[in-house]
Scaffold this motif. Structure first.
Motif, PDB file in Angstrom:
ATOM      1  N   ALA A 143     -49.905  47.972  30.074  1.00 19.70           N
ATOM      2  CA  ALA A 143     -48.959  46.891  29.807  1.00 19.70           C
ATOM      3  C   ALA A 143     -48.359  46.964  28.410  1.00 19.70           C
ATOM      4  CB  ALA A 143     -49.646  45.543  30.005  1.00 19.70           C
ATOM      5  N   GLY A 144     -49.068  47.575  27.473  1.00 22.18           N
ATOM      6  CA  GLY A 144     -48.556  47.678  26.107  1.00 22.18           C
ATOM      7  C   GLY A 144     -47.318  48.540  25.989  1.00 22.18           C
ATOM      8  N   LEU A 145     -47.010  49.327  27.009  1.00 20.86           N
ATOM      9  CA  LEU A 145     -45.827  50.177  26.993  1.00 20.86           C
ATOM     10  C   LEU A 145     -44.712  49.656  27.904  1.00 20.86           C
ATOM     11  CD1 LEU A 145     -47.418  53.762  27.030  1.00 20.86           C
ATOM     12  CD2 LEU A 145     -46.547  52.476  25.062  1.00 20.86           C
ATOM     13  N   ASP A 146     -44.863  48.443  28.421  1.00 23.66           N
ATOM     14  CA  ASP A 146     -43.820  47.874  29.269  1.00 23.66           C
ATOM     15  C   ASP A 146     -42.483  47.825  28.538  1.00 23.66           C
ATOM     16  OD1 ASP A 146     -45.733  47.463  31.199  1.00 23.66           O
ATOM     17  OD2 ASP A 146     -45.675  45.268  31.116  1.00 23.66           O
ATOM     18  N   VAL A 147     -41.414  48.093  29.262  1.00 21.67           N
ATOM     19  CA  VAL A 147     -40.054  47.880  28.781  1.00 21.67           C
ATOM     20  C   VAL A 147     -39.482  46.740  29.600  1.00 21.67           C
ATOM     21  CG1 VAL A 147     -37.770  48.925  28.512  1.00 21.67           C
ATOM     22  CG2 VAL A 147     -39.814  50.293  28.131  1.00 21.67           C
ATOM     23  N   GLN A 148     -38.725  45.848  28.985  1.00 20.71           N
ATOM     24  CA  GLN A 148     -38.290  44.620  29.627  1.00 20.71           C
ATOM     25  C   GLN A 148     -37.832  44.851  31.067  1.00 20.71           C
ATOM     26  OE1 GLN A 148     -35.277  42.463  27.503  1.00 20.71           O
ATOM     27  NE2 GLN A 148     -35.520  40.622  28.730  1.00 20.71           N
ATOM     28  N   TYR A 195     -39.675  46.329  33.394  1.00 16.05           N
ATOM     29  CA  TYR A 195     -40.294  47.515  33.984  1.00 16.05           C
ATOM     30  C   TYR A 195     -41.755  47.616  33.560  1.00 16.05           C
ATOM     31  CZ  TYR A 195     -35.502  48.571  35.073  1.00 16.05           C
ATOM     32  OH  TYR A 195     -34.223  48.476  35.556  1.00 16.05           O
ATOM     33  N   GLU A 196     -42.629  47.840  34.540  1.00 13.81           N
ATOM     34  CA  GLU A 196     -44.052  47.991  34.277  1.00 13.81           C
ATOM     35  C   GLU A 196     -44.370  49.433  33.894  1.00 13.81           C
ATOM     36  OE1 GLU A 196     -45.879  44.597  37.292  1.00 13.81           O
ATOM     37  OE2 GLU A 196     -46.033  46.720  37.828  1.00 13.81           O
ATOM     38  N   ALA A 197     -45.257  49.584  32.924  1.00 17.24           N
ATOM     39  CA  ALA A 197     -45.644  50.919  32.462  1.00 17.24           C
ATOM     40  C   ALA A 197     -47.011  51.309  33.011  1.00 17.24           C
ATOM     41  CB  ALA A 197     -45.666  50.961  30.939  1.00 17.24           C
ATOM     42  N   TYR A 198     -47.130  52.583  33.337  1.00 16.49           N
ATOM     43  CA  TYR A 198     -48.379  53.187  33.780  1.00 16.49           C
ATOM     44  C   TYR A 198     -48.516  54.519  33.042  1.00 16.49           C
ATOM     45  CZ  TYR A 198     -48.047  49.791  37.580  1.00 16.49           C
ATOM     46  OH  TYR A 198     -47.946  48.622  38.294  1.00 16.49           O
ATOM     47  N   SER A 199     -49.742  54.986  32.873  1.00 17.74           N
ATOM     48  CA  SER A 199     -49.914  56.242  32.136  1.00 17.74           C
ATOM     49  C   SER A 199     -51.189  56.951  32.545  1.00 17.74           C
ATOM     50  CB  SER A 199     -49.951  55.977  30.623  1.00 17.74           C
ATOM     51  OG  SER A 199     -51.135  55.264  30.267  1.00 17.74           O
ATOM     52  N   ILE A 200     -51.263  58.223  32.169  1.00 14.98           N
ATOM     53  CA  ILE A 200     -52.487  58.995  32.352  1.00 14.98           C
ATOM     54  C   ILE A 200     -52.526  60.109  31.314  1.00 14.98           C
ATOM     55  CG2 ILE A 200     -51.502  60.607  34.040  1.00 14.98           C
ATOM     56  CD1 ILE A 200     -54.297  60.534  35.431  1.00 14.98           C
ATOM     57  N   GLN A 201     -53.695  60.313  30.720  1.00 18.56           N
ATOM     58  CA  GLN A 201     -53.979  61.459  29.852  1.00 18.56           C
ATOM     59  C   GLN A 201     -55.448  61.773  30.024  1.00 18.56           C
ATOM     60  OE1 GLN A 201     -53.681  60.956  25.564  1.00 18.56           O
ATOM     61  NE2 GLN A 201     -53.343  63.141  25.228  1.00 18.56           N
ATOM     62  N   GLU A 202     -55.762  62.929  30.578  1.00 20.82           N
ATOM     63  CA  GLU A 202     -57.146  63.258  30.908  1.00 20.82           C
ATOM     64  C   GLU A 202     -58.017  63.425  29.665  1.00 20.82           C
ATOM     65  OE1 GLU A 202     -58.823  63.283  33.621  1.00 20.82           O
ATOM     66  OE2 GLU A 202     -57.203  62.925  35.037  1.00 20.82           O
ATOM     67  N   GLU A 235     -49.585  59.740  14.851  1.00 25.67           N
ATOM     68  CA  GLU A 235     -49.506  58.906  13.659  1.00 25.67           C
ATOM     69  C   GLU A 235     -48.643  57.659  13.858  1.00 25.67           C
ATOM     70  OE1 GLU A 235     -48.844  62.200  13.672  1.00 25.67           O
ATOM     71  OE2 GLU A 235     -50.829  62.793  12.938  1.00 25.67           O
ATOM     72  N   SER A 236     -47.866  57.603  14.920  1.00 26.11           N
ATOM     73  CA  SER A 236     -46.972  56.480  15.160  1.00 26.11           C
ATOM     74  C   SER A 236     -47.748  55.231  15.572  1.00 26.11           C
ATOM     75  CB  SER A 236     -45.961  56.833  16.252  1.00 26.11           C
ATOM     76  OG  SER A 236     -45.255  55.686  16.674  1.00 26.11           O
ATOM     77  N   SER A 237     -47.257  54.067  15.160  1.00 28.61           N
ATOM     78  CA  SER A 237     -47.891  52.811  15.555  1.00 28.61           C
ATOM     79  C   SER A 237     -47.732  52.548  17.047  1.00 28.61           C
ATOM     80  CB  SER A 237     -47.276  51.650  14.762  1.00 28.61           C
ATOM     81  OG  SER A 237     -45.880  51.548  15.002  1.00 28.61           O
ATOM     82  N   SER A 238     -46.797  53.256  17.695  1.00 23.03           N
ATOM     83  CA  SER A 238     -46.585  53.091  19.131  1.00 23.03           C
ATOM     84  C   SER A 238     -47.413  54.061  19.956  1.00 23.03           C
ATOM     85  CB  SER A 238     -45.106  53.297  19.469  1.00 23.03           C
ATOM     86  OG  SER A 238     -44.295  52.348  18.816  1.00 23.03           O
ATOM     87  N   SER A 239     -48.181  54.918  19.309  1.00 15.68           N
ATOM     88  CA  SER A 239     -48.897  55.970  20.024  1.00 15.68           C
ATOM     89  C   SER A 239     -50.054  55.416  20.847  1.00 15.68           C
ATOM     90  CB  SER A 239     -49.435  57.003  19.041  1.00 15.68           C
ATOM     91  OG  SER A 239     -50.267  57.935  19.698  1.00 15.68           O
ATOM     92  N   VAL A 240     -50.175  55.906  22.072  1.00 18.08           N
ATOM     93  CA  VAL A 240     -51.370  55.670  22.880  1.00 18.08           C
ATOM     94  C   VAL A 240     -52.054  57.003  23.180  1.00 18.08           C
ATOM     95  CG1 VAL A 240     -50.489  53.541  23.903  1.00 18.08           C
ATOM     96  CG2 VAL A 240     -50.066  55.722  25.059  1.00 18.08           C
ATOM     97  N   LEU A 241     -51.643  58.062  22.458  1.00 18.17           N
ATOM     98  CA  LEU A 241     -52.270  59.367  22.611  1.00 18.17           C
ATOM     99  C   LEU A 241     -53.747  59.295  22.223  1.00 18.17           C
ATOM    100  CD1 LEU A 241     -49.413  61.414  20.963  1.00 18.17           C
ATOM    101  CD2 LEU A 241     -50.228  61.821  23.302  1.00 18.17           C
ATOM    102  N   LEU A 242     -54.601  59.969  22.976  1.00 19.78           N
ATOM    103  CA  LEU A 242     -56.013  60.021  22.623  1.00 19.78           C
ATOM    104  C   LEU A 242     -56.176  60.784  21.309  1.00 19.78           C
ATOM    105  CD1 LEU A 242     -57.505  60.835  26.139  1.00 19.78           C
ATOM    106  CD2 LEU A 242     -57.516  58.630  24.947  1.00 19.78           C
ATOM    107  N   PRO A 243     -57.068  60.342  20.434  1.00 20.48           N
ATOM    108  CA  PRO A 243     -57.217  60.980  19.115  1.00 20.48           C
ATOM    109  C   PRO A 243     -57.803  62.383  19.228  1.00 20.48           C
ATOM    110  CG  PRO A 243     -58.913  59.323  19.449  1.00 20.48           C
ATOM    111  CD  PRO A 243     -57.964  59.192  20.601  1.00 20.48           C
ATOM    112  N   THR A 244     -57.299  63.264  18.376  1.00 17.82           N
ATOM    113  CA  THR A 244     -57.847  64.618  18.288  1.00 17.82           C
ATOM    114  C   THR A 244     -58.709  64.734  17.036  1.00 17.82           C
ATOM    115  OG1 THR A 244     -55.833  65.335  17.153  1.00 17.82           O
ATOM    116  CG2 THR A 244     -55.948  65.689  19.535  1.00 17.82           C
ATOM    117  N   GLU A 245     -59.522  65.750  17.001  1.00 23.79           N
ATOM    118  CA  GLU A 245     -60.395  65.946  15.848  1.00 23.79           C
ATOM    119  C   GLU A 245     -59.597  66.466  14.664  1.00 23.79           C
ATOM    120  OE1 GLU A 245     -63.541  68.527  16.983  1.00 23.79           O
ATOM    121  OE2 GLU A 245     -64.330  67.157  18.526  1.00 23.79           O
ATOM    122  N   PRO A 246     -59.978  66.067  13.440  1.00 25.91           N
ATOM    123  CA  PRO A 246     -59.291  66.575  12.242  1.00 25.91           C
ATOM    124  C   PRO A 246     -59.292  68.096  12.222  1.00 25.91           C
ATOM    125  CG  PRO A 246     -60.770  64.781  11.673  1.00 25.91           C
ATOM    126  CD  PRO A 246     -61.052  65.117  13.104  1.00 25.91           C
TER     127      PRO A 246
END
Length: 333
Positions: free
Chosen positions: A101-106, A108-115, A191-202
């Motif tokens: 829901a955090g990625l909804d656009v007015q 339109y419902e948002a869905y996502s997947i990242q394994e 690094e973006s405040s809009s990112s929902v990417l899973l974190p990677t190791e340094p």
């Protein structure tokens, strides 16, 4: 892939390194062949355009709009979305995306997947018309390893039903309005405040990192004439949601409405330069609703190789689900 950068002066700039290239349509770029269905059911899924019937198979969507998508099942009541895309989203072939829901656009419902953190992040935006007759979904990943995967599907429940055509000077002229949403082939890093990417190791090598699709919002207006069987319009008030970047308007050039209530045409910028394609289907009682897809290229100034996959689901001005806004300036129907 390109990324949006906000410098200290708070002037939004876009690096000119170019976006990831789209991988070709799953069927090699065809629009589904020449087959037809019976005109009374949901289609046989083998290709072609159904005659006045329901649209449920991705094979009837023009290849430059569905691109990599083979099938999508969207249930707005249950808030579930399953996607079959010729790509690397997950296994099995048909994958259920998570409601995001955090990625909804007015509208339109948002869905996502990242394994995992080193897999592609796919985002989908979906909507169904207020009368339940049509729906549409666009999906894209932000790019990884120089390529991205994207596309979409629009559906119609039931047969195409033309609105009644009167005898006045505006006979057959109908307008539609509503919100537009899209996904770009990149734009958002971890690094973006809009990112929902899973974190990677340094220290993870940058060549391994996936990017996230930036979201686009806007408004869309269509004029359709069911006496002349033609449709055209504009997508305006366009902006990148994640960065508040203003984008140029997109003109949907006049094209024919087929006998089954579907259409496909070209898109241009305001200077009449070709920038892509659009298409969709009218549905509901008296063509009360319309849903469709847009695929755009080269529409962001000073950015090379960007592409946008958009979706629209609209209601008829003056109809039972009148969307208001600019519809107040259209003749009552």
């Amino acid at each position: 892939m390109f990324k949006f950068v906000l410098p200290l002066a708070a002037v939004l700039m876009i690096s000119a390194c170019g976006g990831a290239a789209v991988v070709g349509p799953a069927d090699g770029g065809t629009d589904g062949g020449t087959g037809t269905d019976s005109g009374t059911g949901s289609g046989d899924g083998t290709g072609g355009t159904p005659v006045n019937g329901s649209i449920s198979s991705a094979s009837v969507i023009p290849g430059d709009l569905r691109v990599n998508v083979n099938a999508i099942a969207y249930d707005p009541a249950a808030q579930t979305l399953s996607v079959q895309i010729a790509s690397l989203d997950s296994t099995p072939a048909t994958v259920q995306y998570r409601r995001t829901a955090g990625l909804d656009v007015q509208g339109y419902e948002a869905y996502s997947i990242q394994e995992d953190a080193l897999d592609r992040l796919f985002i989908a935006l979906s909507a169904q018309s207020a009368d339940g007759s049509v729906s549409a979904t666009t999906v894209a990943d932000g790019g990884q390893f120089n390529k991205y995967f994207a596309g979409g599907v629009y559906t119609r429940n039931g047969a195409f039903e033309k609105p009644e055509i009167g005898t006045g000077p505006g006979a057959g002229q109908v307008s539609y309005a509503g919100n537009y949403a899209g996904l770009l082939n990149g734009g958002i890093s971890q690094e973006s405040s809009s990112s929902v990417l899973l974190p990677t190791e340094p220290g993870t090598d940058s060549s391994l990192l996936p990017s996230q699709s930036a979201r686009v919002s806007g408004n869309i207006f269509l004029n359709a004439n069911f006496a002349d069987n033609s449709v055209n319009g504009s997508i305006y008030n366009r902006m990148v949601v994640d960065t508040n970047t203003t984008l140029t308007n997109v003109i949907l050039v006049a094209t024919d409405i087929s006998s089954n209530g579907t259409f496909e045409g070209s898109a241009e910028d305001p200077d009449k330069n070709p920038v892509g394609a659009y298409g969709g289907a009218f549905g509901g009682r008296g063509a009360n609703s319309v849903a469709g897809l847009v695929h755009l290229t080269e529409v962001i100034r000073d950015v090379a190789n960007e592409q946008e996959h958009g979706v629209f689901v609209l209601s008829r001005c003056g109809g039972p689900n009148d969307p208001g806004g600019v519809c107040s300036q259209t003749a009552p129907r």
